[in-house]
Design a protein around this motif. Structure first.
Motif, short mmCIF file in Angstrom:
data_model
loop_
_atom_site.label_atom_id
_atom_site.label_comp_id
_atom_site.label_asym_id
_atom_site.label_seq_id
_atom_site.Cartn_x
_atom_site.Cartn_y
_atom_site.Cartn_z
N ARG A 331 12.17 4.37 -11.76
CA ARG A 331 11.28 5.42 -11.25
C ARG A 331 10.03 5.56 -12.11
NH1 ARG A 331 16.36 6.56 -10.05
NH2 ARG A 331 16.85 7.38 -7.96
N GLN A 332 10.03 4.97 -13.29
CA GLN A 332 8.85 5.04 -14.15
C GLN A 332 7.94 3.81 -14.01
OE1 GLN A 332 10.22 8.29 -14.50
NE2 GLN A 332 8.54 8.12 -15.94
N LEU A 333 8.37 2.86 -13.18
CA LEU A 333 7.58 1.65 -12.97
C LEU A 333 6.82 1.74 -11.65
CD1 LEU A 333 6.82 -1.27 -13.85
CD2 LEU A 333 8.82 -2.05 -12.53
N LYS A 334 5.54 1.44 -11.70
CA LYS A 334 4.69 1.49 -10.50
C LYS A 334 4.03 0.13 -10.31
CE LYS A 334 1.17 4.29 -10.69
NZ LYS A 334 0.40 5.53 -10.68
N LEU A 335 4.25 -0.50 -9.18
CA LEU A 335 3.65 -1.79 -8.88
C LEU A 335 2.37 -1.59 -8.10
CD1 LEU A 335 6.74 -3.97 -7.84
CD2 LEU A 335 5.77 -3.59 -10.13
N GLU A 336 1.28 -2.19 -8.58
CA GLU A 336 0.00 -2.09 -7.89
C GLU A 336 -0.24 -3.37 -7.09
OE1 GLU A 336 -3.33 -0.93 -10.21
OE2 GLU A 336 -2.47 1.01 -10.76
N LEU A 337 -0.34 -3.23 -5.78
CA LEU A 337 -0.65 -4.33 -4.88
C LEU A 337 -2.09 -4.20 -4.42
CD1 LEU A 337 2.57 -4.18 -2.64
CD2 LEU A 337 2.26 -5.27 -4.87
N THR A 338 -2.76 -5.32 -4.22
CA THR A 338 -4.14 -5.26 -3.76
C THR A 338 -4.19 -5.28 -2.23
OG1 THR A 338 -4.35 -7.67 -3.84
CG2 THR A 338 -5.00 -6.44 -5.81
N ASP A 367 -7.57 -1.07 -5.17
CA ASP A 367 -8.84 -1.51 -4.58
C ASP A 367 -8.96 -1.10 -3.11
OD1 ASP A 367 -9.31 -2.69 -7.01
OD2 ASP A 367 -8.62 -4.67 -6.38
N PHE A 368 -8.40 0.03 -2.77
CA PHE A 368 -8.39 0.42 -1.36
C PHE A 368 -9.82 0.64 -0.86
CE2 PHE A 368 -7.97 3.37 2.21
CZ PHE A 368 -7.09 2.64 2.99
N GLY A 369 -10.08 0.12 0.34
CA GLY A 369 -11.39 0.26 0.95
C GLY A 369 -12.28 -0.95 0.80
N THR A 370 -11.84 -1.93 -0.05
CA THR A 370 -12.67 -3.12 -0.28
C THR A 370 -12.34 -4.24 0.68
OG1 THR A 370 -11.13 -3.98 -1.92
CG2 THR A 370 -12.90 -2.56 -2.71
N GLY A 371 -11.20 -4.15 1.35
CA GLY A 371 -10.80 -5.20 2.27
C GLY A 371 -10.50 -4.65 3.64
N PRO A 382 6.04 1.69 2.25
CA PRO A 382 6.54 2.81 1.44
C PRO A 382 5.66 3.04 0.21
CG PRO A 382 7.86 0.86 1.00
CD PRO A 382 6.89 0.48 2.08
N LEU A 383 4.42 3.46 0.44
CA LEU A 383 3.46 3.66 -0.65
C LEU A 383 3.63 5.05 -1.27
CD1 LEU A 383 0.26 2.17 1.03
CD2 LEU A 383 1.48 1.19 -0.92
N ASP A 384 3.33 5.11 -2.54
CA ASP A 384 3.30 6.39 -3.26
C ASP A 384 1.88 6.82 -3.58
OD1 ASP A 384 6.32 6.87 -4.08
OD2 ASP A 384 5.90 4.74 -4.38
N GLU A 385 0.94 5.85 -3.51
CA GLU A 385 -0.41 6.15 -4.00
C GLU A 385 -1.44 5.20 -3.41
OE1 GLU A 385 -1.34 7.04 -8.44
OE2 GLU A 385 -1.69 4.90 -8.17
N LEU A 386 -2.63 5.72 -3.13
CA LEU A 386 -3.81 4.91 -2.84
C LEU A 386 -4.78 5.07 -4.00
CD1 LEU A 386 -4.62 5.66 0.93
CD2 LEU A 386 -3.40 3.69 -0.02
N LYS A 387 -5.42 3.96 -4.39
CA LYS A 387 -6.40 4.03 -5.47
C LYS A 387 -7.80 3.82 -4.89
CE LYS A 387 -5.58 2.70 -9.68
NZ LYS A 387 -5.33 1.90 -10.89
N GLY A 414 -3.70 12.08 2.14
CA GLY A 414 -3.09 13.38 2.44
C GLY A 414 -2.32 13.36 3.74
N SER A 415 -2.87 12.68 4.75
CA SER A 415 -2.19 12.62 6.05
C SER A 415 -0.91 11.80 5.98
CB SER A 415 -3.13 12.02 7.10
OG SER A 415 -3.39 10.65 6.82
N MET A 416 -0.84 10.88 5.01
CA MET A 416 0.35 10.04 4.85
C MET A 416 1.33 10.64 3.85
SD MET A 416 -1.56 6.30 4.73
CE MET A 416 -0.04 5.41 4.43
N GLY A 417 0.94 11.75 3.24
CA GLY A 417 1.82 12.40 2.28
C GLY A 417 1.97 11.66 0.98
N ILE A 418 0.91 10.95 0.56
CA ILE A 418 0.97 10.21 -0.70
C ILE A 418 -0.17 10.64 -1.61
CG2 ILE A 418 2.11 8.23 0.36
CD1 ILE A 418 -0.51 6.79 0.45
N ASP A 419 -0.06 10.25 -2.88
CA ASP A 419 -1.06 10.62 -3.87
C ASP A 419 -2.29 9.73 -3.77
OD1 ASP A 419 0.70 12.54 -4.87
OD2 ASP A 419 1.62 11.10 -6.26
N VAL A 420 -3.37 10.15 -4.44
CA VAL A 420 -4.58 9.35 -4.52
C VAL A 420 -5.10 9.39 -5.95
CG1 VAL A 420 -6.07 11.26 -3.81
CG2 VAL A 420 -6.88 8.92 -3.54
N MET A 421 -5.53 8.24 -6.43
CA MET A 421 -6.07 8.14 -7.79
C MET A 421 -7.40 7.40 -7.74
SD MET A 421 -4.49 6.41 -11.25
CE MET A 421 -3.29 7.73 -11.44
#
Length: 468
Positions: A331-338, A367-371, A382-387, A414-421
């Motif tokens: 639960r403390q590991l977060k994988l970042e996918l592009t 890198d959300f929004g670049t592709g 099953p995302l927890d976050e958008l960057k 917000g509409s997906m119920g996930i965090d944003v960074m």
């Protein structure tokens, strides 16, 4: 004339048959040894013989010769989608077209797979004139091979990538010439395919540098030259939530090598698999270490995973084994996918994410929004976050479009119920704007540069920003 007795005639006929069979067998052996069975063209062995002869003749007569290396673009896709029989039909037709492009004294050879080589003899010793003639021939090849093919009743299009090198004497060997033409062909591939390029000594220098870097990366892993730096990630409450692990290479003679120089090469060579595994193992070991350190137990570590790494069939199993071996809390590991990873193998990606998510591992889309992301796929992941990509953050105060994109990402998350960074936050006004639109977490130079582990721990202990 004395008539040959029947017994004698039978003997002569039998002997003649044996001689004919032997001659036929000899021809077959010669053909199998020197010619490609599929296309009927000279094979690699005969190509070397003819190229050596062409080079010897060029040295003796003061002429030149040209070597044209041809590779079919996306041939593997045809084999994979329509089968090897259809691929073989294409190779035969390509061989016929190439054979019609050259003079009687020139050679067209099947070098192997979907690669063909032409040896053009009797060229001008003047490099400029020889280059013009070779370019004219290559342009003809490009045009002919790009015309449609009919394969088992279906029309198919295929383009070539071509590399050319010239010879007009000197000590260069046949293998070196073929290597030069091959390098030029790969340059054509890199420039988008369906084009031609001449060999340039600078290309050899680049290849040598790549080979040296590949060797140095292997040695670097073995000798412990790679390090992880950690860039703090902070929430809107001013407390540290975790860090992103960033790979750094400290070479013993060349100093610190920027990731932009070695990561692309690692991707090309496949060494990213070893590097990526080392990064995950190191990050998990650090999480296990923090789990026993007061004030650090709730920190997460975000790790970037390359597409090539994630596409491994046993990637999920590898990761779960590393977690078990190191004792790290999933639960403390977060994988970042592009976002670019979503262009291929989406179903496979989602399947692996679901498996890992069930073990507690978190996911962030970097890198959300670049592709290009299909919302239909995005909502199934099953995302927890958008960057928010740092490219948008950089000009968020000056460019209305970047500001609009930042708002869109926050609303979508917000509409997906996930965090944003937001990443790449460097100024307080940037952070304030992001907070005003609902972005609750950020990382960047405003907070800290990426730090070695000892400096990172000192930073968060003295700053008093550890999440409690």
């Amino acid at each position: 004339v004395e008539r040959c007795p029947p017994s004698r005639w039978n003997t002569v006929r039998h002997q003649h048959g044996i001689v004919s069979a032997m001659a036929w067998n000899t021809q077959q052996i010669h053909r199998l040894a020197y010619y490609d069975s599929l296309t009927g063209l000279p094979n690699r062995r005969l190509l070397h013989d003819r190229l050596n002869h062409a080079m010897l003749t060029a040295r003796r007569n003061g002429h030149g010769c040209a070597i044209v290396f041809i590779d079919l673009d996306n041939f593997k896709t045809l084999n994979d989608t329509r089968g090897h029989d259809i691929g073989d039909l294409l190779l035969r037709q390509v061989a016929q077209r190439l054979s019609g492009c050259v003079r009687a004294g020139d050679t067209v050879s099947r070098f192997g797979g979907d690669e063909f080589v032409m040896v053009l003899e009797g060229q001008s010793p003047n490099a400029s004139v020889a280059a013009d003639r070779a370019e004219t021939l290559a342009a003809k090849v490009l045009r002919l091979l790009s015309e449609p093919y009919v394969l088992a009743g279906h029309q198919h299009y295929c383009t070539p990538s071509i590399g050319i090198t010239l010879f007009s004497g000197g000590t260069c060997s046949a293998d070196e010439l073929l290597k030069q033409a091959d390098l030029a062909m790969y340059r054509s591939k890199a420039l988008g395919r369906n084009t031609m390029r001449f060999f340039d000594p600078e290309m050899q220098t680049i290849v040598d540098q790549h080979a040296m870097m590949e060797r140095d990366m292997r040695e670097g892993l073995a000798e412990g030259q790679f390090r992880l730096n950690y860039q703090p990630q902070m929430g809107s409450d001013g407390k540290l939530s975790g860090a992103e692990a960033l790979l750094r290479w400290h070479h013993p003679t060349r100093g610190t090598i920027p990731p932009g120089q070695f990561i692309p090469r690692a991707e090309e060579t496949g060494q990213i698999l070893q590097l990526g595994r080392w990064v995950i193992e190191t990050a998990c070991a650090q999480l296990a270490n923090w789990s026993m350190k007061p004030g650090f137990q709730r920190l997460t570590i975000a790790v970037n995973v390359s597409a090539r790494q994630f596409y491994q069939v046993d990637f999920a199993q590898q990761l779960l084994e590393i977690l078990e071996r190191t004792g790290a809390n999933p639960r403390q590991l977060k994988l970042e996918l592009t976002e670019s990873m979503l262009a291929l193998h989406v179903e496979e990606i989602i399947e692996k994410m679901v498996v890992l998510k069930s073990s507690g591992i978190r996911f962030s889309l970097d890198d959300f929004g670049t592709g290009y992301s299909s919302l239909a796929y995005l909502k199934r992941m099953p995302l927890d976050e958008l960057k928010i990509d740092q490219g948008f953050v950089r000009d968020v105060l000056a460019d209305a479009n970047d500001a609009a994109i930042a708002r869109m990402v926050v609303v979508l998350a917000g509409s997906m119920g996930i965090d944003v960074m937001a990443e790449g936050v460097e100024t307080e006004p940037q952070r304030e704007f992001l907070a005003s639109i609902g972005c609750r977490a950020y990382q960047g130079y405003l907070l800290s540069r990426p730090l070695p582990i000892e400096h990172f721990e000192t930073f968060i202990e003295t700053a008093g920003v550890v999440m409690q």
